[in-house]
Design a protein around this motif. Structure first.
Motif, mmCIF file in Angstrom:
data_model
loop_
_atom_site.group_PDB
_atom_site.id
_atom_site.type_symbol
_atom_site.label_atom_id
_atom_site.label_comp_id
_atom_site.label_asym_id
_atom_site.label_seq_id
_atom_site.Cartn_x
_atom_site.Cartn_y
_atom_site.Cartn_z
ATOM 1 N N ASP A 1 0.825 -1.212 0.000
ATOM 2 C CA ASP A 1 0.000 0.000 0.000
ATOM 3 C C ASP A 1 0.855 1.256 0.000
ATOM 4 O O ASP A 1 0.468 2.282 -0.582
ATOM 5 C CB ASP A 1 -0.918 0.006 1.230
ATOM 6 N N ARG B 1 -9.428 0.715 -6.339
ATOM 7 C CA ARG B 1 -9.922 1.277 -5.081
ATOM 8 C C ARG B 1 -9.912 2.796 -5.096
ATOM 9 O O ARG B 1 -10.560 3.426 -4.264
ATOM 10 C CB ARG B 1 -9.075 0.766 -3.905
ATOM 11 N N TYR B 2 -9.171 3.381 -6.029
ATOM 12 C CA TYR B 2 -8.939 4.827 -6.003
ATOM 13 C C TYR B 2 -9.464 5.573 -7.227
ATOM 14 O O TYR B 2 -9.654 6.788 -7.159
ATOM 15 C CB TYR B 2 -7.429 5.106 -5.887
ATOM 16 N N ALA C 1 -5.591 -3.022 -7.301
ATOM 17 C CA ALA C 1 -5.278 -2.019 -6.273
ATOM 18 C C ALA C 1 -5.734 -0.631 -6.712
ATOM 19 O O ALA C 1 -6.336 0.116 -5.929
ATOM 20 C CB ALA C 1 -3.780 -2.025 -5.981
#
Length: 244
Positions: free
Chosen positions: A21, A53-54, A50
């Motif tokens: 992360d 998520r953003y 990953a």
């Protein structure tokens, strides 16, 4: 376009590492808008999942359909087969372009031209890779001998760019930044050896010689490892820049 991973896409998806992360937090600290990201050479979608998520939308490409078949289905991730150097994307489409552990396989100049075309003005590009893992002195010595002297001649020449941490590959973007991270995993000897079996040089050795060289390494590593798990560390190097 070299494809060294389609033939063992299932094991690649299972045994290859994902990224911490902290790496994504660092990259995202440079990204002001998070509408769209392109994860190039996504493999089985580690980074794309990953980024999902953003970002409102993530487009993830690879030259290997078997690799993409292993990627997780997510509502805001679109997977498609495409080379890195020539894509179907519109000009100035993305806020972020990422490529993890794959840049050394590309025509880098052509890829960067494509990145500059599809990134929005001020958009961010992040490129990273990881080098040879470490466990302890005894196991590292065995793996180093295997890496250099058993399968060394089977590495493609581009592997040297991983050894050099991409220092010899061009990066003509504004405000370049470098950072380092460590991926830590607790693995059994069996899992560790299966990870080594995903190396492209191991697959080339098997194709050329008809047997798995990791089988010879396995007895020595397993004896040093013991029955439980050990900490395996991977050094990750990253460079980030901005579209001019």
């Amino acid at each position: 376009m070299l494809d060294r991973f389609s033939g063992h896409a299932d094991n690649y998806a299972r045994y290859r590492i994902d990224y911490p992360d902290a790496l994504y937090d660092y990259v995202l600290s440079f990204v002001s808008d998070r509408k769209a990201a392109w994860d190039c050479a996504t493999g089985n979608g580690q980074a794309a999942a990953a980024l999902a998520r953003y970002f409102d939308q993530v487009v993830a490409t690879d030259i290997s359909q078997p690799q993409l078949d292993q990627a997780p289905a997510l509502p805001n991730v679109q997977y498609q087969v495409s080379p890195a150097e020539k894509t179907p994307f519109a000009d100035q489409q993305f806020d972020l372009v990422t490529v993890g552990q794959a840049l050394h396989w590309f025509d880098v100049d052509a890829f960067h031209r494509e990145v500059r075309r599809v990134l929005k003005p001020g958009g961010v590009v992040a490129e990273w890779g990881y080098g040879l893992n470490t466990v302890n002195l005894e196991i590292d010595s065995l793996v180093g001998e295997f890496y250099t002297n058993v399968i060394g001649s089977y590495w493609d020449s581009m592997r040297q760019h991983i050894e050099d941490r991409y220092a010899q590959l061009p990066f003509n973007f504004a405000d370049p930044q470098l950072a380092d991270f460590t991926v830590e995993r607790y693995w059994t000897a069996e899992w560790f050896l299966n990870y080594i079996r995903t190396w492209s040089a191991v697959r080339k050795f098997i194709a050329a010689n008809g047997y798995d060289p990791v089988d010879t390494l396995a007895e020595q590593v397993s004896a040093c490892w013991g029955p439980g798990q050990r900490l395996v560390q991977f050094p990750v190097f990253l460079r980030v820049g901005r579209n001019r």
